[in-house]
Design a protein around this motif. Structure first.
Motif, PDB file in Angstrom:
ATOM      1  N   GLU A 171      14.304   2.534   3.377  1.00 40.55           N
ATOM      2  CA  GLU A 171      12.874   2.740   3.182  1.00 40.55           C
ATOM      3  C   GLU A 171      12.146   2.222   4.405  1.00 40.55           C
ATOM      4  N   ARG A 172      11.038   2.859   4.755  1.00 44.13           N
ATOM      5  CA  ARG A 172      10.251   2.424   5.901  1.00 44.13           C
ATOM      6  C   ARG A 172       8.890   1.929   5.427  1.00 44.13           C
ATOM      7  N   SER A 173       8.352   0.943   6.131  1.00 39.24           N
ATOM      8  CA  SER A 173       7.004   0.482   5.844  1.00 39.24           C
ATOM      9  C   SER A 173       6.010   1.496   6.370  1.00 39.24           C
ATOM     10  N   ALA A 174       4.717   1.223   6.146  1.00 38.14           N
ATOM     11  CA  ALA A 174       3.678   2.164   6.566  1.00 38.14           C
ATOM     12  C   ALA A 174       3.695   2.410   8.065  1.00 38.14           C
ATOM     13  N   ASP A 175       4.122   1.418   8.844  1.00 40.35           N
ATOM     14  CA  ASP A 175       4.156   1.584  10.300  1.00 40.35           C
ATOM     15  C   ASP A 175       5.531   1.999  10.808  1.00 40.35           C
ATOM     16  N   GLY A 176       6.432   2.381   9.895  1.00 39.24           N
ATOM     17  CA  GLY A 176       7.739   2.879  10.297  1.00 39.24           C
ATOM     18  C   GLY A 176       8.796   1.814  10.492  1.00 39.24           C
ATOM     19  N   GLU A 177       8.456   0.539  10.295  1.00 41.86           N
ATOM     20  CA  GLU A 177       9.434  -0.526  10.508  1.00 41.86           C
ATOM     21  C   GLU A 177      10.453  -0.556   9.364  1.00 41.86           C
ATOM     22  N   ARG A 178      11.641  -1.033   9.670  1.00 41.97           N
ATOM     23  CA  ARG A 178      12.671  -1.220   8.657  1.00 41.97           C
ATOM     24  C   ARG A 178      12.453  -2.576   8.002  1.00 41.97           C
ATOM     25  N   THR A 179      12.314  -2.571   6.695  1.00 37.91           N
ATOM     26  CA  THR A 179      11.879  -3.782   6.010  1.00 37.91           C
ATOM     27  C   THR A 179      12.852  -4.304   4.962  1.00 37.91           C
ATOM     28  N   ARG A 180      13.940  -3.589   4.713  1.00 36.52           N
ATOM     29  CA  ARG A 180      14.895  -4.078   3.729  1.00 36.52           C
ATOM     30  C   ARG A 180      15.828  -5.113   4.359  1.00 36.52           C
ATOM     31  N   PRO A 181      16.386  -6.021   3.530  1.00 37.99           N
ATOM     32  CA  PRO A 181      17.172  -7.127   4.097  1.00 37.99           C
ATOM     33  C   PRO A 181      18.409  -6.689   4.872  1.00 37.99           C
ATOM     34  N   TRP A 182      18.970  -5.519   4.568  1.00 36.98           N
ATOM     35  CA  TRP A 182      20.170  -5.068   5.279  1.00 36.98           C
ATOM     36  C   TRP A 182      19.843  -4.224   6.514  1.00 36.98           C
ATOM     37  N   GLU A 183      18.568  -3.964   6.777  1.00 42.39           N
ATOM     38  CA  GLU A 183      18.177  -3.110   7.897  1.00 42.39           C
ATOM     39  C   GLU A 183      17.917  -3.952   9.146  1.00 42.39           C
ATOM     40  N   VAL A 184      18.947  -4.615   9.630  1.00 44.25           N
ATOM     41  CA  VAL A 184      18.844  -5.417  10.843  1.00 44.25           C
ATOM     42  C   VAL A 184      19.010  -4.498  12.057  1.00 44.25           C
ATOM     43  N   GLN A 185      18.096  -4.581  12.992  1.00 46.85           N
ATOM     44  CA  GLN A 185      18.156  -3.782  14.206  1.00 46.85           C
ATOM     45  C   GLN A 185      18.567  -4.677  15.370  1.00 46.85           C
ATOM     46  N   ILE A 186      19.593  -4.273  16.081  1.00 45.38           N
ATOM     47  CA  ILE A 186      20.034  -5.036  17.248  1.00 45.38           C
ATOM     48  C   ILE A 186      19.779  -4.208  18.501  1.00 45.38           C
ATOM     49  N   ASP A 187      19.518  -4.902  19.627  1.00 45.26           N
ATOM     50  CA  ASP A 187      19.177  -4.188  20.855  1.00 45.26           C
ATOM     51  C   ASP A 187      20.318  -4.134  21.864  1.00 45.26           C
ATOM     52  N   GLY A 188      21.487  -4.711  21.506  1.00 47.75           N
ATOM     53  CA  GLY A 188      22.628  -4.696  22.421  1.00 47.75           C
ATOM     54  C   GLY A 188      22.534  -5.710  23.536  1.00 47.75           C
ATOM     55  N   GLN A 189      21.465  -6.488  23.580  1.00 51.98           N
ATOM     56  CA  GLN A 189      21.272  -7.504  24.615  1.00 51.98           C
ATOM     57  C   GLN A 189      21.090  -8.897  24.012  1.00 51.98           C
ATOM     58  N   GLY A 190      21.558  -9.042  22.785  1.00 50.68           N
ATOM     59  CA  GLY A 190      21.471 -10.353  22.126  1.00 50.68           C
ATOM     60  C   GLY A 190      20.240 -10.549  21.280  1.00 50.68           C
ATOM     61  N   GLY A 191      19.402  -9.518  21.185  1.00 51.18           N
ATOM     62  CA  GLY A 191      18.202  -9.626  20.366  1.00 51.18           C
ATOM     63  C   GLY A 191      18.331  -8.839  19.081  1.00 51.18           C
ATOM     64  N   SER A 192      17.425  -9.097  18.131  1.00 51.56           N
ATOM     65  CA  SER A 192      17.458  -8.387  16.855  1.00 51.56           C
ATOM     66  C   SER A 192      16.092  -8.437  16.198  1.00 51.56           C
ATOM     67  N   ARG A 193      15.909  -7.521  15.240  1.00 48.92           N
ATOM     68  CA  ARG A 193      14.713  -7.472  14.408  1.00 48.92           C
ATOM     69  C   ARG A 193      15.145  -7.470  12.948  1.00 48.92           C
ATOM     70  N   ALA A 194      14.473  -8.257  12.136  1.00 50.11           N
ATOM     71  CA  ALA A 194      14.679  -8.274  10.687  1.00 50.11           C
ATOM     72  C   ALA A 194      13.316  -8.279  10.025  1.00 50.11           C
ATOM     73  N   PHE A 195      13.142  -7.422   9.018  1.00 49.04           N
ATOM     74  CA  PHE A 195      11.870  -7.290   8.316  1.00 49.04           C
ATOM     75  C   PHE A 195      10.733  -6.917   9.272  1.00 49.04           C
ATOM     76  N   GLY A 196      11.080  -6.195  10.329  1.00 49.72           N
ATOM     77  CA  GLY A 196      10.093  -5.771  11.304  1.00 49.72           C
ATOM     78  C   GLY A 196       9.694  -6.836  12.293  1.00 49.72           C
ATOM     79  N   LEU A 197      10.375  -7.983  12.305  1.00 48.37           N
ATOM     80  CA  LEU A 197      10.038  -9.099  13.183  1.00 48.37           C
ATOM     81  C   LEU A 197      11.147  -9.321  14.196  1.00 48.37           C
ATOM     82  N   GLU A 198      10.791  -9.364  15.478  1.00 47.52           N
ATOM     83  CA  GLU A 198      11.778  -9.607  16.527  1.00 47.52           C
ATOM     84  C   GLU A 198      12.006 -11.108  16.639  1.00 47.52           C
ATOM     85  N   LEU A 199      13.216 -11.525  16.312  1.00 47.85           N
ATOM     86  CA  LEU A 199      13.528 -12.956  16.290  1.00 47.85           C
ATOM     87  C   LEU A 199      13.462 -13.542  17.695  1.00 47.85           C
TER      88      LEU A 199
END
Length: 222
Positions: free
Chosen positions: A26-54
């Protein structure tokens, strides 16, 4: 409550958690991935969870997405300070949960906030809670989030968690009945509790060893 009713309630809660975990993305209104299993990684050691870049997203950004937080400064028994923000009863992606956000500020800034604190409450285990001066809140809201703890309101089924995240790279036992499933590539630690609710901890993958190292030592693996 009779034993039969209690069993029905427990089964219903487990099925609810299972169905939510199995639902499609599911996507939020702004298209971000917001479910707990929808972790986005950038391949450079970074990640986003709940639409927030750690490590980059600030507390102010988290509040815009998730709601108003309560901030507490903690002093550990060794004198170290830690700043955390709490959210209760949030529904990102439709699953009710609480959040704990760990914030990163220089040690000197934390010491100054401690000195200006309005109240100190002594807790168990030698940990103290410090109520911040409101004048410090703008700096706190500008602080980056370095870790997210996600505490679902319902017990999540381990099989459904493995369906979403895959088998963990490593399992580390904290104590009897509590096991950490480690996913270094995602910067994720899933705490599976046989007698309680699960907790999901997120950090940027580049910072994962800071999280996993103490757990391995606790388990005698290092």
């Amino acid at each position: 409550m009779s034993r039969m009713v209690f069993r029905i309630v427990v089964i219903a809660l487990l099925l609810t958690g299972l169905l939510l975990l199995m639902r499609p993305p599911e996507r939020s209104a702004d298209g971000e991935r917001t479910r707990p299993w929808e972790v986005q990684i950038d391949g450079q050691g970074g990640s986003r969870a709940f639409g927030l870049e750690l490590g980059r997203a600030t507390l102010a950004e988290a509040e815009r997405r998730l709601g108003e937080t309560k901030v507490t400064l903690y002093q550990r028994p060794d004198g170290g300070l830690a700043l955390e923000a709490f959210l209760d009863d949030v529904r990102p992606g439709g699953l009710l949960a609480d959040f704990v956000l760990a914030l990163d500020l220089p040690g000197a800034d934390l010491e100054a906030m401690y000195a200006r604190g309005l109240r100190i409450a002594r807790g168990t285990g030698g940990v103290s809670r410090v109520s911040l001066d409101p004048a410090d809140l703008p700096a706190v809201r500008a602080a980056p989030i370095v870790a997210i703890a996600y505490l679902p309101a319902i017990d999540l089924d381990p099989q459904a968690l493995e369906h979403r995240f895959g088998p963990p790279d490593e399992r580390v036992s904290e104590r009897v009945g509590v096991t950490h499933w480690l996913y270094p590539r995602l910067g994720l630690d899933v705490i599976v509790n046989d007698d309680g609710k699960e907790v999901l901890q997120y950090v940027a993958p580049r910072a994962f060893e800071k999280l996993a190292g103490p757990l391995r030592r606790l388990d005698g693996k290092e």
